[in-house]
Design a protein around this motif. Structure first.
Motif, PDB file in Angstrom:
ATOM      1  N   ILE A  65      -9.074   3.246  32.346  1.00  0.00           N
ATOM      2  CA  ILE A  65      -9.817   2.160  31.706  1.00  0.00           C
ATOM      3  C   ILE A  65      -9.659   0.890  32.542  1.00  0.00           C
ATOM      4  CG2 ILE A  65      -9.472   3.130  29.390  1.00  0.00           C
ATOM      5  CD1 ILE A  65      -7.552   0.656  28.920  1.00  0.00           C
ATOM      6  N   GLY A  66     -10.586  -0.030  32.371  1.00  0.00           N
ATOM      7  CA  GLY A  66     -10.499  -1.324  33.023  1.00  0.00           C
ATOM      8  C   GLY A  66     -10.155  -2.406  32.022  1.00  0.00           C
ATOM      9  N   VAL A  67      -9.340  -3.370  32.444  1.00  0.00           N
ATOM     10  CA  VAL A  67      -9.033  -4.546  31.634  1.00  0.00           C
ATOM     11  C   VAL A  67      -9.395  -5.777  32.464  1.00  0.00           C
ATOM     12  CG1 VAL A  67      -7.273  -5.868  30.404  1.00  0.00           C
ATOM     13  CG2 VAL A  67      -7.147  -3.370  30.440  1.00  0.00           C
ATOM     14  N   ILE A  68     -10.322  -6.578  31.963  1.00  0.00           N
ATOM     15  CA  ILE A  68     -10.720  -7.797  32.665  1.00  0.00           C
ATOM     16  C   ILE A  68     -10.248  -8.990  31.852  1.00  0.00           C
ATOM     17  CG2 ILE A  68     -12.625  -9.129  33.637  1.00  0.00           C
ATOM     18  CD1 ILE A  68     -14.250  -6.573  33.787  1.00  0.00           C
ATOM     19  N   VAL A  69      -9.263  -9.714  32.380  1.00  0.00           N
ATOM     20  CA  VAL A  69      -8.744 -10.886  31.675  1.00  0.00           C
ATOM     21  C   VAL A  69      -9.456 -12.129  32.193  1.00  0.00           C
ATOM     22  CG1 VAL A  69      -6.497  -9.888  31.175  1.00  0.00           C
ATOM     23  CG2 VAL A  69      -6.815 -11.156  33.282  1.00  0.00           C
ATOM     24  N   VAL A  97      -6.478  -3.557  36.263  1.00  0.00           N
ATOM     25  CA  VAL A  97      -6.518  -4.925  35.731  1.00  0.00           C
ATOM     26  C   VAL A  97      -7.232  -5.846  36.717  1.00  0.00           C
ATOM     27  CG1 VAL A  97      -5.160  -6.896  34.934  1.00  0.00           C
ATOM     28  CG2 VAL A  97      -4.383  -4.560  34.443  1.00  0.00           C
ATOM     29  N   CYS A  98      -8.170  -6.630  36.222  1.00  0.00           N
ATOM     30  CA  CYS A  98      -8.908  -7.598  37.043  1.00  0.00           C
ATOM     31  C   CYS A  98      -8.815  -8.974  36.396  1.00  0.00           C
ATOM     32  CB  CYS A  98     -10.384  -7.203  37.166  1.00  0.00           C
ATOM     33  SG  CYS A  98     -10.651  -5.550  37.836  1.00  0.00           S
ATOM     34  N   ASN A  99      -8.741 -10.009  37.227  1.00  0.00           N
ATOM     35  CA  ASN A  99      -8.644 -11.383  36.741  1.00  0.00           C
ATOM     36  C   ASN A  99      -9.929 -12.133  37.079  1.00  0.00           C
ATOM     37  OD1 ASN A  99      -7.649 -13.964  35.941  1.00  0.00           O
ATOM     38  ND2 ASN A  99      -7.082 -14.374  38.064  1.00  0.00           N
ATOM     39  N   ALA A 100     -10.662 -12.572  36.052  1.00  0.00           N
ATOM     40  CA  ALA A 100     -11.969 -13.212  36.264  1.00  0.00           C
ATOM     41  C   ALA A 100     -11.876 -14.710  36.541  1.00  0.00           C
ATOM     42  CB  ALA A 100     -12.871 -12.977  35.049  1.00  0.00           C
ATOM     43  N   ASP A 101     -10.713 -15.319  36.340  1.00  0.00           N
ATOM     44  CA  ASP A 101     -10.550 -16.767  36.576  1.00  0.00           C
ATOM     45  C   ASP A 101     -11.557 -17.596  35.787  1.00  0.00           C
ATOM     46  OD1 ASP A 101      -8.344 -17.043  38.239  1.00  0.00           O
ATOM     47  OD2 ASP A 101      -9.493 -16.508  40.020  1.00  0.00           O
ATOM     48  N   ASP A 102     -11.932 -17.131  34.606  1.00  0.00           N
ATOM     49  CA  ASP A 102     -12.916 -17.819  33.754  1.00  0.00           C
ATOM     50  C   ASP A 102     -14.251 -18.040  34.491  1.00  0.00           C
ATOM     51  OD1 ASP A 102     -11.726 -18.164  31.191  1.00  0.00           O
ATOM     52  OD2 ASP A 102     -10.354 -19.616  32.072  1.00  0.00           O
ATOM     53  N   GLN A 112     -19.220  -4.481  37.188  1.00  0.00           N
ATOM     54  CA  GLN A 112     -20.022  -3.570  38.001  1.00  0.00           C
ATOM     55  C   GLN A 112     -19.146  -2.651  38.840  1.00  0.00           C
ATOM     56  OE1 GLN A 112     -22.397  -6.577  39.969  1.00  0.00           O
ATOM     57  NE2 GLN A 112     -24.086  -6.373  38.507  1.00  0.00           N
ATOM     58  N   MET A 113     -18.063  -3.182  39.397  1.00  0.00           N
ATOM     59  CA  MET A 113     -17.149  -2.375  40.195  1.00  0.00           C
ATOM     60  C   MET A 113     -16.487  -1.301  39.355  1.00  0.00           C
ATOM     61  SD  MET A 113     -13.592  -1.991  40.696  1.00  0.00           S
ATOM     62  CE  MET A 113     -12.781  -3.558  40.370  1.00  0.00           C
ATOM     63  N   LEU A 114     -16.012  -1.687  38.167  1.00  0.00           N
ATOM     64  CA  LEU A 114     -15.325  -0.734  37.298  1.00  0.00           C
ATOM     65  C   LEU A 114     -16.282   0.339  36.768  1.00  0.00           C
ATOM     66  CD1 LEU A 114     -13.063  -3.278  35.414  1.00  0.00           C
ATOM     67  CD2 LEU A 114     -12.269  -1.503  36.982  1.00  0.00           C
ATOM     68  N   LYS A 117     -16.759   2.837  39.407  1.00  0.00           N
ATOM     69  CA  LYS A 117     -15.603   3.730  39.492  1.00  0.00           C
ATOM     70  C   LYS A 117     -15.537   4.682  38.297  1.00  0.00           C
ATOM     71  CE  LYS A 117     -12.581   0.851  42.363  1.00  0.00           C
ATOM     72  NZ  LYS A 117     -12.485   1.829  43.455  1.00  0.00           N
ATOM     73  N   GLN A 118     -16.506   4.567  37.396  1.00  0.00           N
ATOM     74  CA  GLN A 118     -16.651   5.459  36.241  1.00  0.00           C
ATOM     75  C   GLN A 118     -15.431   5.427  35.320  1.00  0.00           C
ATOM     76  OE1 GLN A 118     -17.743   9.210  38.204  1.00  0.00           O
ATOM     77  NE2 GLN A 118     -19.877   8.774  37.720  1.00  0.00           N
ATOM     78  N   VAL A 119     -14.929   4.220  35.078  1.00  0.00           N
ATOM     79  CA  VAL A 119     -13.868   4.107  34.074  1.00  0.00           C
ATOM     80  C   VAL A 119     -14.415   4.552  32.727  1.00  0.00           C
ATOM     81  CG1 VAL A 119     -12.641   2.256  35.269  1.00  0.00           C
ATOM     82  CG2 VAL A 119     -14.418   1.670  33.611  1.00  0.00           C
ATOM     83  N   ASP A 120     -13.524   5.026  31.872  1.00  0.00           N
ATOM     84  CA  ASP A 120     -13.955   5.568  30.587  1.00  0.00           C
ATOM     85  C   ASP A 120     -14.260   4.478  29.562  1.00  0.00           C
ATOM     86  OD1 ASP A 120     -13.636   8.150  31.566  1.00  0.00           O
ATOM     87  OD2 ASP A 120     -11.525   8.211  30.990  1.00  0.00           O
ATOM     88  N   GLY A 121     -13.795   3.270  29.809  1.00  0.00           N
ATOM     89  CA  GLY A 121     -14.054   2.174  28.876  1.00  0.00           C
ATOM     90  C   GLY A 121     -13.493   0.874  29.427  1.00  0.00           C
ATOM     91  N   LEU A 122     -13.830  -0.237  28.754  1.00  0.00           N
ATOM     92  CA  LEU A 122     -13.394  -1.559  29.201  1.00  0.00           C
ATOM     93  C   LEU A 122     -12.835  -2.367  28.042  1.00  0.00           C
ATOM     94  CD1 LEU A 122     -16.304  -2.787  31.535  1.00  0.00           C
ATOM     95  CD2 LEU A 122     -14.007  -2.108  32.238  1.00  0.00           C
ATOM     96  N   ILE A 123     -11.743  -3.066  28.308  1.00  0.00           N
ATOM     97  CA  ILE A 123     -11.231  -4.112  27.417  1.00  0.00           C
ATOM     98  C   ILE A 123     -11.438  -5.421  28.159  1.00  0.00           C
ATOM     99  CG2 ILE A 123      -9.201  -5.097  26.290  1.00  0.00           C
ATOM    100  CD1 ILE A 123      -8.102  -2.238  26.029  1.00  0.00           C
ATOM    101  N   VAL A 124     -12.183  -6.341  27.552  1.00  0.00           N
ATOM    102  CA  VAL A 124     -12.585  -7.559  28.255  1.00  0.00           C
ATOM    103  C   VAL A 124     -12.206  -8.800  27.446  1.00  0.00           C
ATOM    104  CG1 VAL A 124     -14.515  -8.830  29.283  1.00  0.00           C
ATOM    105  CG2 VAL A 124     -14.528  -6.328  29.314  1.00  0.00           C
ATOM    106  N   PHE A 125     -11.618  -9.786  28.121  1.00  0.00           N
ATOM    107  CA  PHE A 125     -11.452 -11.129  27.573  1.00  0.00           C
ATOM    108  C   PHE A 125     -12.686 -11.890  28.074  1.00  0.00           C
ATOM    109  CE2 PHE A 125      -7.449  -9.172  27.805  1.00  0.00           C
ATOM    110  CZ  PHE A 125      -6.444  -9.895  27.195  1.00  0.00           C
ATOM    111  N   PRO A 126     -13.781 -11.891  27.347  1.00  0.00           N
ATOM    112  CA  PRO A 126     -15.069 -12.308  27.918  1.00  0.00           C
ATOM    113  C   PRO A 126     -15.155 -13.797  28.250  1.00  0.00           C
ATOM    114  CG  PRO A 126     -15.283 -11.960  25.558  1.00  0.00           C
ATOM    115  CD  PRO A 126     -13.902 -11.498  25.931  1.00  0.00           C
ATOM    116  N   THR A 127     -15.807 -14.078  29.379  1.00  0.00           N
ATOM    117  CA  THR A 127     -16.087 -15.472  29.731  1.00  0.00           C
ATOM    118  C   THR A 127     -17.234 -16.005  28.884  1.00  0.00           C
ATOM    119  OG1 THR A 127     -17.714 -14.881  31.426  1.00  0.00           O
ATOM    120  CG2 THR A 127     -15.401 -15.050  32.125  1.00  0.00           C
TER     121      THR A 127
END
Length: 334
Positions: A65-69, A97-102, A112-114, A117-127
């Motif tokens: 899974i991907g996590v975008i903070v 884990v990816c850091n979006a820097d707001d 798009q990258m995640l 890579k065909q991750v099964d799902g995403l947890i996002v701290f949305p901007t």
């Protein structure tokens, strides 16, 4: 160096290739303890490494899974990531884990990258800046969970603190201690990010409930690098605030630095409460009163919601906002 195959493991362990496959996929229902031990020993002796790419193609999942903070500098973000990783580890999932820097553009690239890579799902701290992209993911029923921030108009399960309640806990505590000139300082409100807006709303409501005066020059939302200047302006007033609520950990750090540089004693000249339980709160001098988020429960909930969506990509029922209650940790800064 020649790559060891599953067939070689099977031959070495004197079992069938399908039995090795069942072992690797943790399907042990009809497997004896001795068979498991022979396969374990064969894998260890031969140095076998499973082909995760081939497995993901066969199973149509990557167990990743991907996590975008939004901003990994926040204590809250790192603590939530740790909780999510703990749950994923127990379920044999990998975490990217990816850091979006707001930054919405950076967030978009990571999504798009995640996805590529065909991750099964995403947890996002949305901007909050990629509404169309979020909408397309919801429409395609891609497993998605938001944390800390609500995106209006989107039906996405969201895990978030009861931010108004957090601010009210702090204001109530200030008033119980006898403070009247109370302010709040938080980071920028330009993007109307949920926790910052809700905490100011909760602050105002609590002050009104106690019939306390609310001064506009005591309520500040600024970029981090401007907070010290904002504090200088507040302390240049005829009546500077007696107590300040730091809206998050970054604001708290700036207030503490300003107080130290200007020899402002805490709590003698300034009572202080911070939202977010920072790691140094109980060893700072004086120990800091904070409003704690239940970060591990929140991270666990986010991961569990995502796994549920991965297992059932076409769920029935509406998505919900899952609110968690804050806790006041009373120490000596107020």
């Amino acid at each position: 160096m020649k790559k060891v195959t599953m067939a070689e493991v099977a031959k070495h362990a004197n079992v069938s290739k399908s039995t090795v496959s069942q072992y690797l996929n943790k399907r042990y229902d009809y497997m004896s303890k001795k068979t498991k031990q022979r396969i374990e020993q064969a894998i260890r002796e031969l140095g076998y490494q499973p082909n995760f790419v081939a497995r993901s193609l066969k199973q149509k999942k990557t167990s990743t899974i991907g996590v975008i903070v939004a901003n990994i500098l926040h204590t809250f973000s790192t603590q939530i990531i740790r909780a999510i990783e703990d749950v994923c580890h127990e379920s044999d999932y990998h975490v990217i884990v990816c850091n979006a820097d707001d930054d919405p553009d950076k967030e978009k690239k990571y999504i798009q990258m995640l996805m590529a890579k065909q991750v099964d799902g995403l947890i996002v701290f949305p901007t909050g800046g990629n509404i169309n992209l979020y909408q397309s993911m919801v429409k395609e029923k891609f497993p998605l969970v938001f944390v800390d921030r609500i995106v209006s108009g989107l039906s996405v399960d969201t895990v978030i603190l009861d931010n108004e309640a957090a601010a009210k806990l702090a204001v109530n505590h200030f008033i119980e201690k006898g403070y009247e000139r109370i302010g709040i300082v938080t980071t920028s409100l330009i993007h109307n990010l949920t926790p910052r807006v809700e905490r100011i709303t909760g602050f105002i409501k609590a002050m009104e409930e106690h019939q306390m005066p609310i001064r506009d020059d005591y309520v500040r939302g600024m970029e981090v690098h401007l907070i010290k200047e904002g504090l200088r302006e507040m302390y240049a007033l005829d009546q500077p605030p007696q107590a300040i609520l730091a809206g998050n950990d970054l604001a708290l750090m700036e207030i503490l630095t300003y107080a130290k540089e200007n020899k402002i004693t805490i709590p003698g000249q300034l009572a202080l409460i911070g939202i977010d339980e920072v790691s140094f709160a109980n060893i700072y001098n004086p120990p800091l009163t904070t409003v704690k988020q239940p970060v591990f429960q929140m991270g666990k909930k986010a991961a569990e919601l995502l796994f549920r969506k991965i297992e059932n990509p076409d769920p029935s029922g509406e998505s919900r906002v899952h609110r968690f209650e804050p806790e006041l940790i009373e120490r000596e800064s107020c």
